[in-house]
Design an enzyme around this catalytic site. Structure first.
Site, PDB file in Angstrom:
ATOM      1  N   ASP A   9      40.472  -5.618  83.459  1.00  0.00           N
ATOM      2  CA  ASP A   9      40.529  -4.774  82.257  1.00  0.00           C
ATOM      3  C   ASP A   9      41.016  -3.374  82.577  1.00  0.00           C
ATOM      4  O   ASP A   9      40.951  -2.904  83.721  1.00  0.00           O
ATOM      5  CB  ASP A   9      39.162  -4.707  81.584  1.00  0.00           C
ATOM      6  CG  ASP A   9      38.091  -4.042  82.447  1.00  0.00           C
ATOM      7  OD1 ASP A   9      38.008  -4.384  83.648  1.00  0.00           O
ATOM      8  OD2 ASP A   9      37.340  -3.200  81.934  1.00  0.00           O
ATOM      9  N   GLU A  40      34.998  -4.040  83.674  1.00  0.00           N
ATOM     10  CA  GLU A  40      34.561  -3.085  84.696  1.00  0.00           C
ATOM     11  C   GLU A  40      34.486  -1.682  84.119  1.00  0.00           C
ATOM     12  O   GLU A  40      33.588  -0.903  84.451  1.00  0.00           O
ATOM     13  CB  GLU A  40      35.526  -3.128  85.883  1.00  0.00           C
ATOM     14  CG  GLU A  40      35.085  -2.311  87.099  1.00  0.00           C
ATOM     15  CD  GLU A  40      35.576  -0.878  87.112  1.00  0.00           C
ATOM     16  OE1 GLU A  40      35.151  -0.108  88.000  1.00  0.00           O
ATOM     17  OE2 GLU A  40      36.376  -0.492  86.222  1.00  0.00           O
ATOM     18  N   HIS A  52      43.069   6.522  83.219  1.00  0.00           N
ATOM     19  CA  HIS A  52      42.262   6.533  81.988  1.00  0.00           C
ATOM     20  C   HIS A  52      42.812   7.520  80.968  1.00  0.00           C
ATOM     21  O   HIS A  52      42.087   7.919  80.047  1.00  0.00           O
ATOM     22  CB  HIS A  52      40.788   6.857  82.264  1.00  0.00           C
ATOM     23  CG  HIS A  52      40.110   5.868  83.154  1.00  0.00           C
ATOM     24  ND1 HIS A  52      38.766   5.932  83.452  1.00  0.00           N
ATOM     25  CD2 HIS A  52      40.571   4.775  83.808  1.00  0.00           C
ATOM     26  CE1 HIS A  52      38.438   4.930  84.260  1.00  0.00           C
ATOM     27  NE2 HIS A  52      39.528   4.218  84.484  1.00  0.00           N
TER      28      HIS A  52
END
Length: 479
Positions: free
Chosen positions: A78, A145, A456
């Site tokens: 993921d 995760e 991210h």
């Protein structure tokens, strides 16, 4: 036409681009999990997938390596799926728009998912090859995760033989991670009343912040858009009437929120006062973040006259005050490792819907007692404002092991290849090594990976040269 077809190593970037074609944000992993299972079956490899969609693949040794010790390779499928406000991609359904200039790879308007797509690409390229020497391999590719290591927590590893594991979830080439912090997701939820309000609907938006990974970047004390947005509204409430219709910010608990927005309703006669207050808050915040996060912006926009349901004023104030009171950011530094954050918390998500208003925080600490005390603090604050709390995705830290044959071997290979020592490093971010170490007794593990920046976030990029270097290094370690 493949965007990455001219990049080396071709086999790795081929699979990386294939992964980018499949939506694989956390909790949206059915397609990518099925892709991995089919990949293994097409190559006659032993494969299992569990209810959590984790995938375990076993590959026999290459010729001449049959008597070697089994090695586990591990990563997660993921990604943190975030996008720019003006990006028209549906990250639950669409492919990423992968771009490269030959030096870096990124995705247009979205995060790239190099964390941890590059690990999966390495593994697939290795399993697809017929001429790379390697011992027997056990592959663990986990799910979710990024939202608390939920897949790793659900793993049944009783069928595995390996006692040495290479985790490929680091973002700095030449740095070997040897231990990490434990963590948990902490949710605070308030029940709020709503009332009909007439006035001018307006929008307050906070944006322009750097954001980033809340483990690796929390030490820089970057601005948190959710807290800034709550502060902006509270300071406006001091000078004028303001009703909160909705408030939403952040996309993941482990990503420092770079944008946040609220729709509010105000009396027409108070608009000038609120606009002036927002401008003052922006000036104050820019002064405070002048070096840490200089591009912060706050805008105030009139939408139009309306009569709509808003959160009761006292309940809204209660929620906003809870947000600015909850601990956030780095809270303690390690005395043992210079520059390492020991304990932190990130207010990653704020959300209002119906009669509920909630915050989602990710807390981390390399000291279990400090983690427990931080939970108590968060619970105390939330309950003081009338909130209810819950926790999920609790995971242990990964303790440093003094005697590691795997680490010694990998350091030796690195020195022979590059003529220098790698950096052995403890990190504040969480890794699945802690959970898996608790499931496999006496597991010897280490974490590596290529250079990536701003993971991210929509500025995420992967170094092409570094990805090649780590691929060559990984093959040398296995050989």
């Amino acid at each position: 036409m493949s965007v990455l077809e001219n990049l080396e190593p071709k086999e790795v970037f081929h699979f990386f681009e294939e992964i980018c074609k499949i939506p694989h944000g956390s909790r949206n992993l059915e397609q990518i999990s099925a892709f991995l299972v089919n990949f293994a079956k097409e190559r006659n490899l032993e494969v299992v997938s569990d209810d959590a969609l984790n995938v375990i693949i076993k590959a026999p040794a290459s010729k001449g390596y049959e008597d070697r010790e089994t090695i586990i390779l591990q990563g997660h499928m993921d990604m943190v799926a975030v996008k720019e406000d003006d990006c028209d991609i549906d990250m639950a359904k669409d492919s990423l728009r992968v771009k490269t200039d030959g030096e870096y790879i990124w995705a247009e308007g979205t995060s790239l998912g190099g964390d941890d797509g590059i690990a999966v690409a390495y593994i697939l390229a290795l399993l697809d090859s017929k001429d790379i020497p390697h011992p027997p391999l056990e592959i663990i590719i986990t799910t979710n995760e990024e939202i608390g290591m939920l897949g790793a927590s659900a793993l049944d590893l009783s069928s595995l033989k390996g006692k040495k594991m290479i985790n490929i979830d680091n973002e700095i080439e030449g740095e070997f991670i040897t231990s990490c912090a434990g963590g948990a997701t902490f949710i605070s939820e308030l029940t709020v009343k709503r009332e009909s309000v007439s006035g001018v609907e307006c929008k307050i938006e906070v944006f322009g912040l750097k954001g980033g990974h809340s483990g690796e970047m929390i030490k820089y004390e970057r601005g948190n858009a959710n807290i800034i947005c709550a502060r902006t509204m509270l300071e406006a409430m001091d000078v004028a009437e303001l009703h909160v219709k909705d408030f939403c910010g952040g996309m993941a608990d482990n990503a420092i929120p770079f944008a946040s927005a609220a729709n509010i309703v105000v009396p027409e006669g108070d608009i000038a006062k609120i606009k002036e207050s927002v401008e003052k808050t922006l000036a104050d915040v820019k002064g405070e973040l002048d070096i840490k996060d200089p591009d912060v912006a706050i805008t105030f926009t009139e939408v139009g006259k309306t009569t709509t349901e808003c959160i009761d004023k006292k309940d809204a104030e209660r929620f906003l005050k809870m947000i600015i009171t909850l601990p956030n950011g780095p809270l303690a530094m390690s005395a043992a490792v210079e520059g390492l954050v020991e304990t932190s918390v990130n207010l990653g998500i704020v959300e209002t819907s119906g009669d509920k208003a909630k915050t989602v925080q990710l807390l981390r600490s390399s000291v279990e007692s400090s983690k427990a005390f931080l939970v108590k603090k968060l619970k105390t604050v939330a309950e003081a404002f009338g909130g209810e709390t819950s926790m999920e995705g609790i995971y242990p830290g990964w303790k440093y092991v003094c005697d590691s044959q795997l680490r010694d071997h990998m350091v030796d290979v690195y020195k022979k290849m590059y003529g220098k020592e790698p950096v052995l490093h403890a990190i504040h971010a969480g890794l699945e090594c802690g959970i898996i170490s608790n499931k496999i007794k006496d597991l010897d593990c280490i974490s590596i990976g290529p250079d990536m920046a701003d993971i991210h976030s929509t500025k995420e990029r992967l170094s092409v040269k570094s990805a090649k270097n780590v691929w060559e290094y990984l093959k040398a370690v296995l050989a």
